[in-house]
Design an enzyme around this catalytic site. Structure first.
Site, mmCIF file in Angstrom:
data_model
loop_
_atom_site.group_PDB
_atom_site.id
_atom_site.type_symbol
_atom_site.label_atom_id
_atom_site.label_comp_id
_atom_site.label_asym_id
_atom_site.label_seq_id
_atom_site.Cartn_x
_atom_site.Cartn_y
_atom_site.Cartn_z
ATOM 1 N N TYR A 130 -140.256 -4.429 71.714
ATOM 2 C CA TYR A 130 -141.267 -4.568 71.355
ATOM 3 C C TYR A 130 -142.277 -5.656 72.008
ATOM 4 C CZ TYR A 130 -145.101 -3.756 67.895
ATOM 5 O OH TYR A 130 -146.426 -3.760 67.212
ATOM 6 N N PHE A 156 -152.575 -2.840 69.566
ATOM 7 C CA PHE A 156 -151.914 -3.202 70.926
ATOM 8 C C PHE A 156 -150.345 -3.168 70.546
ATOM 9 C CE2 PHE A 156 -149.488 -5.514 73.920
ATOM 10 C CZ PHE A 156 -149.849 -5.578 75.067
ATOM 11 N N GLU A 157 -149.552 -2.132 71.130
ATOM 12 C CA GLU A 157 -148.152 -2.475 71.206
ATOM 13 C C GLU A 157 -147.442 -1.693 71.942
ATOM 14 O OE1 GLU A 157 -146.665 -1.077 67.079
ATOM 15 O OE2 GLU A 157 -147.410 0.910 67.520
ATOM 16 N N ILE A 158 -146.688 -2.343 72.704
ATOM 17 C CA ILE A 158 -145.754 -1.778 73.928
ATOM 18 C C ILE A 158 -144.449 -1.713 73.312
ATOM 19 C CG2 ILE A 158 -144.849 -1.898 76.012
ATOM 20 C CD1 ILE A 158 -147.430 -3.649 76.858
#
Length: 393
Positions: free
Chosen positions: A225, A290-292
């Site tokens: 994450y 916002f998250e990857i």
């Protein structure tokens, strides 16, 4: 008539205090009396020169061209939950991310909506990118209020949340969105063969050129994450989230990772009022607009069991549990904290907060600025606790 000595002394003291006040306002360190109490005492690491992350980095090449036969892209997508009426804001966010990153790597965009996308939405979003674009409809069973939620109790709960001035408490679509982002999005058939995603919302900004494949970075460096902004939540919106989490942990202590971020989740020194009002949870969370992430974590048995427990408890509707604290608690408990990465080199803004690094690759934001809103918003920054308990990796 002569002025009595005590009166003269009092007047002199008042004059000195006034002069000191004026000096505080006009001095280079200015606003000390009105602002410092809201600032972090720690130095913001974004003020220091920022480069690319350590580890294996894959650069753009002809293998990232649209439609490349031997594509270097891995099974990943840019992902957005967006309404037709949010088109202009989505176009702005797309232009920013295409300009700073995706025009080099051409990862597909996948858009989700609970109603069909308009032809205008499709036409104009396709025009912004050379990458593949997909438009998906959310199944009703993933979006609608579940059958076990009591409508009367929901209505009463909304009134109570409104009295506490909890934002969006009366918007059923907001509750549905939080639940979908928490435990439904990765179950959509369109993502069945996709592992990584980068969540993008309308009206966000990206400021820095990123010259490596962030999805390959996640994969090759064993990251689960990635985040940019780390905040405190409103305790009144999640008062039973931590108690329900503790109930779950009592049944499943085996799910807690030995290198968890438990101290970050339960810190009571920096904002003791938050930890008290949230019944033991610091309210620190990754701001998930916002998250990857690696969807294999959400698909794990630990997370599925946890989400199902929360879902049955009803807090997505009876309170305003957001996907940000739900995701963050799960990551903080069930994942090795070394697999959670701060993308300090990705300049980002979602009103009113920034991640603005000190890098020649960035333009359009102020280095080290956390917010351009009121001074009190600076106290909402929970990054110092993350750096304290976990680090900056």
């Amino acid at each position: 008539m002569a002025i009595a000595r005590p009166v003269r002394a009092l007047a002199l003291a008042a004059a000195l205090v006034w002069c000191f006040f004026i000096w505080q306002l006009l001095s280079p360190s200015g606003t000390a009396m009105t602002k410092d109490k809201y600032l972090s005492f720690e130095r913001d690491p974004n003020l220091d020169p920022t480069g690319e992350p350590e580890g294996n980095l894959v650069r753009a090449s002809e293998d990232y061209a649209p439609g490349a036969t031997n594509s270097a892209r891995i099974n990943a997508t840019l992902l957005a939950l967006v309404r037709n009426e949010e088109l202009e804001g989505m176009l702005q966010a797309m232009r920013d991310l295409e300009r700073t990153w995706n025009h080099k790597f051409n990862y597909p965009w996948t858009f989700f909506n609970d109603v069909p996308f308009s032809e205008e939405f499709k036409k104009r979003t396709r025009a912004v990118t050379k990458a593949e674009v997909r438009y998906e409809l959310i199944p009703k069973e993933h979006w609608e209020m579940p059958s076990w939620i009591n409508q009367d109790l929901y209505d009463e709960s909304v009134k109570m949340l409104e009295e506490k001035k909890i934002q969006y408490a009366d918007k059923i679509s907001y509750h549905q969105m939080c639940r979908w982002n928490s435990g439904m999005f990765y179950k959509h058939p369109a993502l069945a063969n996709t592992q990584y995603y980068w969540r993008v919302e309308p009206n966000v900004h990206f400021f820095c050129d990123v010259d490596y494949d962030v999805f390959r970075y996640m994969h090759d460096n064993n990251k689960t994450y990635g985040f940019t902004i780390n905040l405190y939540d409103a305790p009144a919106s999640i008062t039973t989230l931590w108690p329900e989490t503790e109930k779950f942990l009592a049944e499943h202590p085996e799910y807690v990772h030995e290198n968890s971020a438990m101290n970050w989740l339960t810190d009571k020194t920096r904002r003791p009022d938050h930890t008290k009002d949230a019944n033991g949870y610091s309210t620190c969370h990754f701001w998930s607009n916002f998250e990857i992430g690696d969807m294999n974590f959400w698909r794990s048995k630990a997370y599925e069991d946890y989400f199902n427990h929360l879902d049955r408890a009803g807090g997505f509707f009876y309170e305003r549990w957001g996907d940000a604290p739900v995701h963050s608690i799960a990551l903080g408990l069930f994942e090795d904290s070394s697999k959670i990465h701060w993308f300090r080199d990705i300049g980002y803004q979602h009103i009113p907060f920034f991640n603005c690094p000190n890098s020649p690759k960035c333009k359009g934001c102020v280095t080290g600025r956390f917010t351009d809103g009121e001074a009190w918003l600076n106290r909402e920054d929970c990054r110092p606790n993350w750096f304290k308990y976990v680090g900056m990796g």
